[in-house]
Design an enzyme around this catalytic site. Structure first.
Site, PDB file in Angstrom:
ATOM      1  N   ASN A   1     -30.123  28.863 -89.217  1.00  0.00           N
ATOM      2  CA  ASN A   1     -29.297  29.748 -88.398  1.00  0.00           C
ATOM      3  C   ASN A   1     -29.499  29.307 -86.954  1.00  0.00           C
ATOM      4  O   ASN A   1     -30.624  29.256 -86.469  1.00  0.00           O
ATOM      5  CB  ASN A   1     -29.723  31.210 -88.557  1.00  0.00           C
ATOM      6  CG  ASN A   1     -28.787  32.149 -87.798  1.00  0.00           C
ATOM      7  OD1 ASN A   1     -27.750  31.717 -87.283  1.00  0.00           O
ATOM      8  ND2 ASN A   1     -29.140  33.415 -87.743  1.00  0.00           N
ATOM      9  N   GLY A   2     -28.399  28.931 -86.292  1.00  0.00           N
ATOM     10  CA  GLY A   2     -28.508  28.497 -84.893  1.00  0.00           C
ATOM     11  C   GLY A   2     -27.745  27.198 -84.710  1.00  0.00           C
ATOM     12  O   GLY A   2     -26.841  26.878 -85.483  1.00  0.00           O
TER      13      GLY A   2
ATOM     14  N   ARG B   1     -22.913  40.252 -91.794  1.00  0.00           N
ATOM     15  CA  ARG B   1     -23.113  39.404 -90.609  1.00  0.00           C
ATOM     16  C   ARG B   1     -21.928  38.471 -90.385  1.00  0.00           C
ATOM     17  O   ARG B   1     -21.837  37.802 -89.362  1.00  0.00           O
ATOM     18  CB  ARG B   1     -24.411  38.599 -90.756  1.00  0.00           C
ATOM     19  CG  ARG B   1     -25.657  39.450 -90.857  1.00  0.00           C
ATOM     20  CD  ARG B   1     -26.854  38.642 -91.312  1.00  0.00           C
ATOM     21  NE  ARG B   1     -27.245  37.650 -90.334  1.00  0.00           N
ATOM     22  CZ  ARG B   1     -28.129  37.899 -89.348  1.00  0.00           C
ATOM     23  NH1 ARG B   1     -28.670  39.094 -89.262  1.00  0.00           N
ATOM     24  NH2 ARG B   1     -28.457  36.982 -88.481  1.00  0.00           N
TER      25      ARG B   1
ATOM     26  N   LYS C   1     -11.718  47.360 -79.686  1.00  0.00           N
ATOM     27  CA  LYS C   1     -11.703  47.845 -81.073  1.00  0.00           C
ATOM     28  C   LYS C   1     -10.421  47.408 -81.773  1.00  0.00           C
ATOM     29  O   LYS C   1     -10.428  46.943 -82.906  1.00  0.00           O
ATOM     30  CB  LYS C   1     -11.834  49.371 -81.085  1.00  0.00           C
ATOM     31  CG  LYS C   1     -13.225  49.864 -80.772  1.00  0.00           C
ATOM     32  CD  LYS C   1     -14.115  49.740 -81.967  1.00  0.00           C
ATOM     33  CE  LYS C   1     -15.494  49.152 -81.836  1.00  0.00           C
ATOM     34  NZ  LYS C   1     -15.939  48.355 -80.812  1.00  0.00           N
TER      35      LYS C   1
ATOM     36  N   LYS D   1     -21.579  40.284 -87.003  1.00  0.00           N
ATOM     37  CA  LYS D   1     -22.200  41.510 -86.498  1.00  0.00           C
ATOM     38  C   LYS D   1     -23.193  41.193 -85.381  1.00  0.00           C
ATOM     39  O   LYS D   1     -23.352  41.931 -84.442  1.00  0.00           O
ATOM     40  CB  LYS D   1     -22.944  42.246 -87.615  1.00  0.00           C
ATOM     41  CG  LYS D   1     -23.570  43.561 -87.177  1.00  0.00           C
ATOM     42  CD  LYS D   1     -22.545  44.531 -86.638  1.00  0.00           C
ATOM     43  CE  LYS D   1     -23.153  45.799 -86.087  1.00  0.00           C
ATOM     44  NZ  LYS D   1     -22.145  46.618 -85.373  1.00  0.00           N
TER      45      LYS D   1
ATOM     46  N   TRP E   1     -21.914  30.842 -91.106  1.00  0.00           N
ATOM     47  CA  TRP E   1     -20.818  31.127 -90.169  1.00  0.00           C
ATOM     48  C   TRP E   1     -20.613  29.824 -89.405  1.00  0.00           C
ATOM     49  O   TRP E   1     -21.448  29.443 -88.590  1.00  0.00           O
ATOM     50  CB  TRP E   1     -21.235  32.262 -89.232  1.00  0.00           C
ATOM     51  CG  TRP E   1     -20.156  32.823 -88.403  1.00  0.00           C
ATOM     52  CD1 TRP E   1     -19.107  33.593 -88.825  1.00  0.00           C
ATOM     53  CD2 TRP E   1     -19.982  32.678 -86.994  1.00  0.00           C
ATOM     54  NE1 TRP E   1     -18.320  33.940 -87.764  1.00  0.00           N
ATOM     55  CE2 TRP E   1     -18.822  33.387 -86.632  1.00  0.00           C
ATOM     56  CE3 TRP E   1     -20.689  32.025 -86.013  1.00  0.00           C
ATOM     57  CZ2 TRP E   1     -18.360  33.468 -85.314  1.00  0.00           C
ATOM     58  CZ3 TRP E   1     -20.252  32.088 -84.699  1.00  0.00           C
ATOM     59  CH2 TRP E   1     -19.084  32.798 -84.379  1.00  0.00           C
TER      60      TRP E   1
ATOM     61  N   HIS F   1       0.148  46.481 -59.996  1.00  0.00           N
ATOM     62  CA  HIS F   1      -0.177  45.159 -59.429  1.00  0.00           C
ATOM     63  C   HIS F   1       0.078  44.044 -60.433  1.00  0.00           C
ATOM     64  O   HIS F   1      -0.543  42.984 -60.365  1.00  0.00           O
ATOM     65  CB  HIS F   1      -1.652  45.152 -58.970  1.00  0.00           C
ATOM     66  CG  HIS F   1      -1.934  46.158 -57.908  1.00  0.00           C
ATOM     67  ND1 HIS F   1      -1.473  46.041 -56.623  1.00  0.00           N
ATOM     68  CD2 HIS F   1      -2.585  47.350 -57.970  1.00  0.00           C
ATOM     69  CE1 HIS F   1      -1.847  47.090 -55.919  1.00  0.00           C
ATOM     70  NE2 HIS F   1      -2.522  47.903 -56.709  1.00  0.00           N
TER      71      HIS F   1
ATOM     72  N   GLU G   1     -10.375  43.557 -82.436  1.00  0.00           N
ATOM     73  CA  GLU G   1     -11.278  43.027 -83.478  1.00  0.00           C
ATOM     74  C   GLU G   1     -10.964  43.600 -84.847  1.00  0.00           C
ATOM     75  O   GLU G   1     -11.325  43.009 -85.856  1.00  0.00           O
ATOM     76  CB  GLU G   1     -12.736  43.242 -83.112  1.00  0.00           C
ATOM     77  CG  GLU G   1     -13.194  44.665 -82.939  1.00  0.00           C
ATOM     78  CD  GLU G   1     -14.681  44.736 -82.594  1.00  0.00           C
ATOM     79  OE1 GLU G   1     -15.457  43.850 -82.951  1.00  0.00           O
ATOM     80  OE2 GLU G   1     -15.069  45.720 -81.951  1.00  0.00           O
TER      81      GLU G   1
ATOM     82  N   CYS H   1     -25.048  33.395 -89.361  1.00  0.00           N
ATOM     83  CA  CYS H   1     -25.581  32.987 -90.673  1.00  0.00           C
ATOM     84  C   CYS H   1     -26.600  34.002 -91.183  1.00  0.00           C
ATOM     85  O   CYS H   1     -27.283  34.649 -90.423  1.00  0.00           O
ATOM     86  CB  CYS H   1     -26.256  31.625 -90.550  1.00  0.00           C
ATOM     87  SG  CYS H   1     -25.165  30.386 -89.917  1.00  0.00           S
TER      88      CYS H   1
ATOM     89  N   GLU I   1     -12.850  49.491 -74.050  1.00  0.00           N
ATOM     90  CA  GLU I   1     -13.468  49.596 -75.396  1.00  0.00           C
ATOM     91  C   GLU I   1     -12.400  49.859 -76.454  1.00  0.00           C
ATOM     92  O   GLU I   1     -12.426  49.255 -77.529  1.00  0.00           O
ATOM     93  CB  GLU I   1     -14.525  50.698 -75.394  1.00  0.00           C
ATOM     94  CG  GLU I   1     -15.161  50.993 -76.738  1.00  0.00           C
ATOM     95  CD  GLU I   1     -15.828  49.787 -77.398  1.00  0.00           C
ATOM     96  OE1 GLU I   1     -16.034  48.760 -76.738  1.00  0.00           O
ATOM     97  OE2 GLU I   1     -16.101  49.874 -78.618  1.00  0.00           O
TER      98      GLU I   1
END
Ligand code: AGP
Length: 612
Positions: A100-101, A27, A488, A607, A74, A507, A491, A2, A484
């Site tokens: 926010n939270g 964000r 990328k 973010k 969010w 394996h 997302e 948020c 990584e």
């Protein structure tokens, strides 16, 4: 997460709030709303979807107000909808709250409040706070700050809240628990926000709120208290970013701009790390030689991309400083009864400095007696403020949700830490340390060189844009790079992607290979364990089963059997994590473009993940 904005002053609140929310869009959010400080009853407008929906619904009939609060949500409790969007109000429409939270005890609060006649509009946890605060506001005879302090004592969870009341509309009260809150100090106006981007173009003077602090702003005053109402002195700091820096600077996306800023970010992070006696400088660590020599182990705590930087840290610090390193997913760490004590150095890696999983893990480690060194890219954010020491990376504002320059500078930071510890513990010669440092000094130019040759990557990426899955293979330092690269792609391109250690292929994962499966192989370079040969046979194995293979390889490595080879400059094996990552960032960026995705704000992502 948020986004929160508050404004009180001599200008139009609507303009400042909407502009502030626009700057917090990165964000990640799914609805937005504002409450204006109009007398008798607040003016509230909120809409699901992007900010433009809110702006369109505001139309022309906006009251002329000079204070207000704004929010981009969010969704946590209750899906994205107009009703669940913030601000949330009491039943008289006189008090509004944004948050926010997560309020963990919202359900019991709600049933208590409903039993006292409050009626609820939404499914959110936040609305309980609005009704609770409204009751307390009456009890405190209109003192909103005292009401807020009492409300906080009744709440459980993590929350940063702003509240405004029509009885005294120029006053905005905020409280911060875990999720960030900063004050912007203006001339005849003051701001509150989740981060400085919201008000950076109006003022560069800021104050970061600490845990459980309550702030009250009016156009001419700022006061901060603890939860008992005791006044707290506060320290102002100057924001070093300018608003231009947070602009796209001519690039189509923040992410591309940030990829191309990597050479400078690396150089800026290295600046001043080699002292005039040619020794590594890390004064921020605040550990004596004896404490460093007495370290029994290092534990790295991080999430996502920062976690991958931690995996690279393990290779570098164990190789150079000969200290055991454990790398932990912060969200898992404290639930497994880890062995932590005074001989443990915890390194908390975080670009935003606000990742709740990492923050909670470092608090746990501190409670067990560990010293905590933060590696962070955001000045005065929570994680460095709660650590014993901080090594700031100097990547500048990273706006795109997908982390790129922050990651490369995290690698530089952990290399510097590894060399410094080796130097203090006397387990590497000064010459060897300087040799590696000089190689690090060449990385900005080598990244520059790679970026000059990314064009062919664009075409290549598009040929894979319809693939449903991409596999990444690497060994040694190439393994964290493979992880990584896969992250990328997940997302940004919303594709299934997985990173494997090359030796793991046989394996199980090799069963995934079928005709046309794209496999990206990262070759560790010039490594004494001759891992190149082993990787080359991995390439043969997947080729033999129909894979399409892209190889990221250093100029002088002979590669047979690949469909495409992307060349990068040579460098010592441990430093290759920096160079080998760059083509993978561009690959993921181009794939997102090819698939028409929102590059800077990928779906479902934020973010800074300030909830656990
Ligand atoms: C990276 O591209 C992601 N956006 C995400 O994994 C991120 O690295 C993670 O959430 C940690 O964030 P932090 O570095 O701000 O703590």
């Amino acid at each position: 997460m948020c986004g929160i904005v508050g404004y009180t002053g001599r200008h139009s609140a609507t303009e400042h709030l909407i502009e502030g929310l626009r700057r917090l869009e990165y964000r990640g959010y799914d609805s937005a709303g504002i409450a204006l400080g109009t007398p008798k009853k607040l003016f509230v407008e909120k809409r699901a979807g992007k900010l433009i929906n809110l702006e369109n619904s505001l139309g022309k009939a906006i009251p002329d107000a000079h204070s207000g609060i704004g929010h981009t949500r969010w969704a946590t409790h209750g899906g994205p909808s107009d009703k669940n969007a913030h601000p949330h109000c009491d039943n008289e429409g006189k008090l509004a709250v944004i948050h926010n939270g997560i309020i963990e005890n919202y359900a019991e609060l709600r049933s208590d409040l409903e039993s006292r006649g409050h009626t609820f509009d939404s499914e959110t946890d936040t609305e309980s706070v609005a009704h609770l605060l409204s009751e307390l506001h009456k009890g405190h005879k209109g003192d909103l700050a005292s009401a807020m302090r009492e409300a906080v004592a009744l709440l459980r969870g993590s929350f940063t809240l702003l509240a405004i009341h029509s009885d005294n509309p120029e006053v905005i009260v905020g409280v911060r628990r875990n999720s960030p809150l900063v004050v912007g100090l203006g001339e005849g106006e003051n701001f509150l926000a989740s981060d400085v981007s919201a008000f950076i173009e109006y003022t560069k003077r800021a104050v970061a709120l600490g845990q459980d602090e309550v702030v009250t702003i009016t156009p001419s005053s700022v006061s901060i208290t603890d939860l008992k109402g005791r006044d707290l002195a506060f320290k102002e700091y100057e924001i070093t970013w300018d608003s231009k820096a947070a602009e796209k600077g001519g690039f189509t996306h923040f992410m591309l701009k940030e990829i191309f800023e990597q050479p400078k970010a690396i150089a800026d992070t290295l600046l001043g790390r080699l002292g005039d006696k040619n020794q590594i400088v890390l004064d921020e660590l605040h550990l004596t030689k004896e404490e460093i020599k007495g370290l029994a182990k290092i534990v790295v705590l991080a999430c996502g991309t920062a976690y991958h930087a931690g995996l690279v840290a393990k290779y570098a610090i164990e190789k150079w400083a000969k200290i055991p390193v454990e790398v932990e997913l912060a969200s898992e760490f404290r639930y497994r009864d880890p062995i932590i004590d005074k001989q443990t150095l915890v390194i908390a890696i975080s670009q935003s400095g606000e990742t709740m999983d990492t923050l909670m893990a470092l608090r746990y480690a501190k409670a067990q007696g560990a010293r905590v060194l933060a590696v962070c890219n955001t000045n005065s954010s929570t994680i460095p403020r709660e650590s014993d020491a901080v090594l700031y990376t100097h990547a500048g504002p990273e706006i795109a949700v997908a982390s790129t320059k922050a990651f490369l500078t995290q690698l530089i930071a952990v290399y510097v830490i590894g060399l410094y510890l080796a130097q203090v513990r006397g387990v590497m010669s000064g010459d060897d340390i300087r040799k590696i440092f000089n190689e690090m000094d060449e990385l900005p130019a080598k990244v520059e060189q790679i970026l000059e040759t990314v064009e062919p990557l664009r075409e290549l990426t598009r040929s894979f844009s319809q693939s449903t899955s991409v596999l990444f293979l690497g060994r040694h330092i190439g393994f964290p790079v493979a992880l990584e690269g896969a992250l990328k792609l997940k997302e940004l391109a919303y594709m299934h992607a997985e990173g494997f250690a090359g030796g793991e292929l046989k394996h199980g994962p090799i069963a995934l290979i079928e005709e046309g499966t794209p496999v990206i192989a990262i070759l560790p370079f010039g490594h004494e364990y001759s891992l190149d040969e082993k990787m080359l046979s991995n390439i043969q194995e997947v080729k033999a089963r129909g894979a399409k293979v892209i190889v990221i390889a250093q100029e002088d490595i002979v590669v047979q059997g690949a469909d495409h080879v992307i060349r990068i400059p040579g460098a010592p094996a441990l430093l290759q994590a920096v160079l080998a990552t760059v083509p993978l960032q561009v690959f993921a960026y181009e794939m997102a473009i090819a698939r028409g995705n929102d590059v800077d704000q990928p779906r479902n992502l934020a973010k800074s993940v300030t909830v656990e």
